[in-house]
Write a protein that holds these residues in place. Sequence first.
Motif, PDB file in Angstrom:
ATOM      1  N   ASP A   1       0.500  -1.280   0.154  1.00  0.00           N
ATOM      2  CA  ASP A   1       0.364  -0.341  -0.544  1.00  0.00           C
ATOM      3  C   ASP A   1       0.952   1.559  -0.182  1.00  0.00           C
ATOM      4  N   TRP A   2       2.008   1.627  -0.815  1.00  0.00           N
ATOM      5  CA  TRP A   2       2.468   2.759  -1.102  1.00  0.00           C
ATOM      6  C   TRP A   2       1.771   4.084  -1.033  1.00  0.00           C
ATOM      7  N   GLU A   3       0.840   3.953  -0.860  1.00  0.00           N
ATOM      8  CA  GLU A   3       0.232   5.497  -0.710  1.00  0.00           C
ATOM      9  C   GLU A   3       0.323   5.905   0.537  1.00  0.00           C
ATOM     10  N   CYS A   4      -0.472   5.037   1.332  1.00  0.00           N
ATOM     11  CA  CYS A   4       0.071   5.214   3.072  1.00  0.00           C
ATOM     12  C   CYS A   4       0.949   4.988   3.736  1.00  0.00           C
ATOM     13  N   CYS A   5       2.014   4.429   2.476  1.00  0.00           N
ATOM     14  CA  CYS A   5       3.426   4.028   3.055  1.00  0.00           C
ATOM     15  C   CYS A   5       3.847   5.406   2.954  1.00  0.00           C
ATOM     16  N   LYS A   6       3.817   6.639   2.307  1.00  0.00           N
ATOM     17  CA  LYS A   6       3.849   7.431   2.415  1.00  0.00           C
ATOM     18  C   LYS A   6       3.682   8.512   2.946  1.00  0.00           C
ATOM     19  N   ASP A   7       2.306   8.735   3.567  1.00  0.00           N
ATOM     20  CA  ASP A   7       1.988   9.517   5.123  1.00  0.00           C
ATOM     21  C   ASP A   7       2.229   8.638   5.820  1.00  0.00           C
ATOM     22  N   ASN A   8       2.573   7.398   6.493  1.00  0.00           N
ATOM     23  CA  ASN A   8       2.718   7.069   7.602  1.00  0.00           C
ATOM     24  C   ASN A   8       4.979   7.945   7.482  1.00  0.00           C
ATOM     25  N   VAL A   9       5.138   7.969   6.279  1.00  0.00           N
ATOM     26  CA  VAL A   9       6.759   8.276   6.287  1.00  0.00           C
ATOM     27  C   VAL A   9       6.740   9.644   6.444  1.00  0.00           C
ATOM     28  N   LEU A  10       5.889  10.219   6.025  1.00  0.00           N
ATOM     29  CA  LEU A  10       5.657  11.840   5.986  1.00  0.00           C
ATOM     30  C   LEU A  10       4.940  12.024   7.587  1.00  0.00           C
ATOM     31  N   ASN A  11       4.541  11.126   8.156  1.00  0.00           N
ATOM     32  CA  ASN A  11       4.136  11.664   9.506  1.00  0.00           C
ATOM     33  C   ASN A  11       5.721  11.424  10.340  1.00  0.00           C
ATOM     34  N   VAL A  12       6.342  11.286  10.461  1.00  0.00           N
ATOM     35  CA  VAL A  12       7.619  10.682  10.933  1.00  0.00           C
ATOM     36  C   VAL A  12       8.779  11.808  10.217  1.00  0.00           C
TER      37      VAL A  12
END
Lengths: 295, 225, 467
Positions: C256-267
């Motif tokens: 789920d690449w979209e979610c990966c991006k969201d999560n890493v941006l959060n960090v």
Amino acid sequence: MFKKILLATSGAPSTFGAARVAFDMGKRYGAEVLVLNVMGVPTKAYSQVVNDVRTGEEVEVDEEYRAWVEEELKNTFEKQIESVEYSRIILTTGLPHREILRAARENDADLIVMGASSGDSSVYRKGYPGSTLQRVAKAARCPVMTVHRETASYWGGFGNIVFATDFSKQAESAFKFALATARELDTDLTILHALDISGKVLDQNEIEDRIIAARERIRTAYDLDGFKNCDVEVWEGVPYVEIVKMARERSADLIVMAHHSHELDPEKARIGSTMEQVILRAGCPVVSVSKPDKV
Amino acid sequence: MYDFLTGPVLWATFLISFGGLIVRAVLYVRGLDWRLDRVAYRPNLKYGIRGGLRSIVAFLIPFKARLWQTRPGFTLIFFAFHIGLLVTPIFLEAHNVMLKQAFGFSLPAMPTGLADGLAWVCLVGGLFLALRRIAFPEVRIITNFYDYLLLVISVLPFATGLIARYELGAYDFWLCAHILSGEIWLICLPFTKLSHVILFFLSRMQLGMDYGIKRGGMKGTDMAW
Amino acid sequence: MPEGILCNKTPIKTEEQLKLTLADKGGKQYYEELNNLDVDSDKLWASIQATMKSRTKTWLEICAHCGLCAESCFLYQVNGRVPEQVPSYKIQSTLGVMVKKKGKVDNAFMQMCMETAWAKCTCCNRCGMYCPHGIDMGVMFSYLRGLLYSQGFVPWELKIGAGMHRVYRAQMDVTTEDWVETCEWMAEENEEEWPGLEIPIDKEDADIMYTCNAREPKHYPEDVAEAAILFHVAGENWTVPSEGWEQTSLSMFAGDWECCKDNVLNVYSAIERLRPKRAIGTECGHAHRATVIEGPYWAGREDGQPPVPYIHYVEWLAEALRTGKLKIDPAKRIKEPVTLQDSCNYVRNQGLKNVTREILSYIVEPGYFVEMSPSKEHNYCCGGGGGFNGIGMYRAQRNMALRKKMEQILATGCKLVIAPCHNCWDAIRDLEEEYKIGIRWSFLKPLVIGMLDVPEHLRPKDEGEDE
Ligand code: HEM
Ligand code: HEM
Ligand code: SF4
Ligand code: SF4
Ligand code: SF4
């Protein structure tokens, strides 16, 4: 003295003694009894599967399973639940020691009561060193009572409380608890120091000297604040043996002692700890205190 | 026939073959995408080039990469086959004579004996590679007709070249057959998996850059290929 | 019925949908719905065309079908060397065919792909090291997972896992409040033994920002406490963010690449908010991979680097031991044969092979460390990588996969395995549960704490009062 008592139980007969004491106390103090059951230990990474604490089998916790566990607990403790004014069942999954501590903290419990084997199945111990009891006793803010046997597990009608001290800081808190309980229940209090001579070669005179010093130390260290029914004993030997002997001699109904955090190399502590040895051998509940917060 | 094959067809062949390979290389590089490949090629080019070259070198030298060490028998066949495949046509006397005629220069030619030897190595190596495909289940399952065809295309010029050279049969015919098969060989380079002639380097370079940049290179540890 | 209620092409985006999916015990209904899920061939082909560029295309095309990658794959080895487990075959028969057919594939094919992508490959990338053309099947399987996920063909647990990350931005339902509360709790629980121990939350401009794995606050907060103790003893100026503390990514396993991006941006936004000099993650392999190695690319950072230097726990630990911030009491070093599990995610994928050994040189009595064979970047996957550990449907296959690690450990003769990776740790625990070979295993933190030479001023005051 107690407003909330957290009873950690698997629902198995080995915890009935603990349950009885918890509910008796709840009745006596009008305290709320929180019945905590850790249904399962998470396993298999992030999957939804847990190992059932009792059977060790893999189960998936869902609403149905929850409802079933709750029903079971209600049936098991039906009479006792009726006997107290407030009680609540808390179901959770996780590592037992951690969930017991979590629930105690969340609910600001004044006392944790558990069976000596609460939640200690081989299943989850793998990889998490130390027994549930060790870990709870070490970290809990409130006193932790362990009831190993069902016999002599009534709270009330007490005659004698044995408080065993090793003069540690934790023992001060334990003393406070012992004294308050003795007052509350109007019992005799025995303050015991077990002089550890295991593995040492001492001549009789030296032992005598030490015993005298220890007696003196108890008198100065512990302020009885007018409490009369108290006597001081110093026995030499292997501490846990002496503590158990004393409890037998006085037909103690409760043993209070301190828990040492520095004993916690979990694997070593597990075999070596005085507290656990006492719990295994004593015929009465044992309370361990390690923090000053709730005494 | 001979003139035709060595005249316009040959020119066209070279053009298509080498031109095609260049196009493939260009397309490959242009098709790299730092985001999709998750390798920051450009900003870390130095690390990338270092990693890339290490990766190529490790696999070009026999027994250097761990792979080549784990499969000594295969490694021998593979390198023998490929050395024959590449060295023979380039340094062959007959080829260089033609080169001289056309352009007035030639590469050093190797002794005929060696050329014969290498050509045989190629044939035998090719045979082993084919047998291997039949014998080992882990190779059989991924082998298809196309793989055999490529093997045939690869070794056909060697077979025909040898026949012509030993003059077994009608020389003219076999020479024409040889030249034709050689031209097929060359034309196939850009259009088939034989494009690995160039893509091997690019693909290895790419993975090497990945390791050289993202997977350890910038942390100062070299991949032990 | 093309789209199911639980099994469909839409990721889990709401708590409600998450709970609904969770309530489907064992994914029973989910997998039934999966049997009827339609393939949107046009969309599939469109996304292949948009995302399959020359690297992957070339890999698929030039594979010489030589089978040299076979032996490199531990799943091939442990499954009786059946040819169906040859990496090249696995990828050619799935992604290869999907591309050849221009996305015109059916449900049965997609289900076969799903099983191959999640039960026959852990994306350990080992095969890529052994292919002469440099074809990395692990990378391609990860790509295939993304395609499958976008079509709804994903194991139940991973649909949920990615959903967790979308809803809670953590792999478990640990909210910001839970996290902050856990930090406070752990500081309190240990402050007596470690006077002055703190877990500073949201401290700006600290030297270190620490991030972890949601499983730690959820089930094993001791780990958070242990990290705090070690930073405390080392005298580090550190902090944890209240938001953006979760470093793991089941969405990476799910594709789920979209979610990966969201999560890493959060960090990363926590980093930008708190401006630490650098960030340090816990002893987790895939978490490091997600936030530090692949994360910058998801986030679109052109230099491929996180906003500040972001290191794995083992790098910090090695540094602390090297510089003397942490001292080991030589008497307490490990004096029994001990081996080390190299995690693919930061060893093969970031080259951190020497730092772990440096750590061992401090904490293990010389002569007791036994290398696994092979080791370092050539080590085999623990058997539970890439999400394998948590998928109920593939438990049997996973258990089989553990055999390679079992053989390796048995061959070392060690009874203690150091596994500085959550996934590996889990896999090794399951390995013991399944095969009972009598081993123990541990993260580094508890081992190191147990053998610290703690400076006088950091010890509790009135210890050892008794005679
Ligand atoms: C396409 C144009 C080509 C032409 C015009 C050409 C021409 C020739 C000629 C004139 C000979 C000499 C035969 C003799 O000795 O009488 C020869 C031999 C040979 N050629 Fe080619 N060739 C071509 C391509 C190739 C290619 C592509 C290969 C290999 C990949 C190849 C491999 C050989 C070999 C192995 C021999 C025999 C060498 C020996 O054993 O001495 N040729 N070729
Ligand atoms: C610099 C040039 C070349 C390099 C680096 C190279 C490299 C490789 C590699 C790495 C493989 C794959 C693995 C293997 O089967 O071992 C391979 C296979 C192969 N190559 Fe090449 N190659 C080159 C040139 C050629 C040429 C010019 C041909 C012939 C036209 C050729 C024909 C083949 C064939 C037929 C195979 C498949 C072998 C098999 O059946 O297993 N290669 N090559
Ligand atoms: S080793 Fe590489 S070229 Fe050979 S079959 Fe495997 S993937 Fe294809
Ligand atoms: S990535 Fe690992 S598991 Fe997957 S095919 Fe390659 S070697 Fe096997
Ligand atoms: S769990 Fe550990 S060994 Fe297994 S794939 Fe992940 S990082 Fe590698």
